[in-house]
Design an enzyme around this catalytic site. Structure first.
Site, PDB file in Angstrom:
ATOM      1  N   GLU A 162       0.807  -1.220   0.000  1.00 36.46           N
ATOM      2  CA  GLU A 162       0.000   0.000   0.000  1.00 36.46           C
ATOM      3  C   GLU A 162       0.840   1.269   0.000  1.00 36.46           C
ATOM      4  OE1 GLU A 162      -3.463   0.047   2.601  1.00 36.46           O
ATOM      5  OE2 GLU A 162      -3.179  -2.082   3.025  1.00 36.46           O
ATOM      6  N   HIS A 254      -2.854   2.548  16.925  1.00 36.73           N
ATOM      7  CA  HIS A 254      -3.275   3.298  15.749  1.00 36.73           C
ATOM      8  C   HIS A 254      -4.383   4.271  16.140  1.00 36.73           C
ATOM      9  CE1 HIS A 254      -5.785  -0.316  16.051  1.00 36.73           C
ATOM     10  NE2 HIS A 254      -6.749   0.360  15.438  1.00 36.73           N
TER      11      HIS A 254
END
Length: 343
Positions: A162, A254
């Site tokens: 990604e 995160h």
């Protein structure tokens, strides 16, 4: 599972070409999302493996909304209800009536039993997790989660997966992070903007691990992510909501970043004016009391702790009892329930 050996799908239709439906795991009529369980054959493979397909309606593109009010946009219209000034219709799109996609399809393949339980319809219960419960039950559970469950995170951090989607990359091993679009966002519907921040350090697993020493990291996430998002997407200051899940879906720290935007719905209850309806009204996934902790509040709590004349015996998030809803199929639920029953 590394990027080089992970099963993949080399075209948009590959997973559906081989997908064989078994059953519906769950469906949410408010968010218009359905999770389907079946099997599929990944590219470069001859073996059929468990697969989960998520199908959800996409938000409307603001530029096409006006066109959808024209009769020409609909192949068929059917009256469901007509009462005084209120009416409800069912509509079927005419071919090519929308320029944007009608649905977004996501997949998990191969899907593990953990994935299947996670996305299955299930009852939730309120849990009060004391610091003692965290130490005796939750911390060992987190330590037992296989490292390969976050291999996809490491692939993004290492730049092997990604890389083309990364919006911001800060390589500092302690205060660095990667900002990237969340897989739940189609990267086209700006009203549904959804980003995620993955920190470079692998020492922080969850909210419980945060200490005042992490303030430089958290402040940098808050400032730089907002700045870059404003520059790239043209949104205004104050439109982004930063939050941290507890418990998270995976144990690598995160931060979720979503656009706090007004939702324009064609099916709003009459007592809710448009200007008072926000993303939280539709049960926006993951933004619920107990589960979501605003990054601004987390920073504030740690700053207050840092300002104390002497450090407390336990840091704020290590010392708190955290209350949240947990699905009864979550592997942690039975462990917590057993610990409570032994008291």
């Amino acid at each position: 599972m590394s990027a080089s050996t992970a099963p993949s799908f080399d075209s948009a239709s590959t997973i559906l070409d081989s997908f064989e439906f078994e059953r519906t795991l769950s469906e949410d009529s408010r968010t218009l999302v359905v999770y389907l369980l079946g099997t599929a054959i990944p590219a470069s493979s001859s073996s059929r493996v468990p697969a989960i397909v998520k199908i959800e309606k996409t938000p409307y593109d603001p530029e096409e909304v006006v066109a959808l009010t024209s009769p020409a946009a609909w192949e068929k219209l059917e009256v469901v209800l007509s009462n005084d000034i209120y009416s409800t219709l069912l509509g079927w799109y005419a071919p090519a009536a929308r320029k944007s996609a009608d649905i977004q399809i996501s997949s998990i393949c191969p899907a593990t039993e953990k994935h299947i339980k996670k996305y299955s319809q299930q009852v939730s219960r309120i849990v009060r997790e004391s610091p003692a419960l965290f130490k005796s039950v939750v911390e060992p559970y987190i330590a037992s989660v296989p490292a390969k469950s976050v291999s996809w995170v490491y692939n993004i951090l290492d730049g092997t997966s990604e890389a083309e989607n990364v919006i911001l990359r800060d390589e500092d091993p302690e205060s660095g992070f990667v900002l990237t679009p969340d897989l739940k966002w189609d990267q086209k519907s700006m009203s549904a903007l959804y980003l995620q921040v993955l920190v470079q350090t692998r020492k922080i697993r969850c909210l419980r691990d945060l200490r005042p020493s992490h303030l430089p990291l958290l402040r940098k996430i808050r400032f730089d992510s907002e700045r870059v998002a404003m520059e790239k997407y043209g949104i205004d200051k104050g439109e982004l909501r930063f939050f941290i899940h507890y418990h998270p879906s995976y144990y690598h720290f995160h931060v979720h970043v979503v656009r706090f935007a007004v939702l324009f719905s064609l099916a709003l209850p009459a007592h809710l004016p448009l200007n008072q309806v926000h993303v939280s009204y539709t049960g926006f996934m993951g933004i619920t009391v107990g589960q979501a902790h605003l990054l601004d509040d987390v920073i504030d709590h740690l700053e207050l702790e840092a300002s104390l004349p002497s450090p407390p015996s336990q840091s704020h998030y290590a010392a708190r009892t955290l209350t949240y809803a947990l699905g009864v199929e979550h592997p942690l639920y039975d462990l917590l329930k057993a610990a409570e029953e032994q008291k």
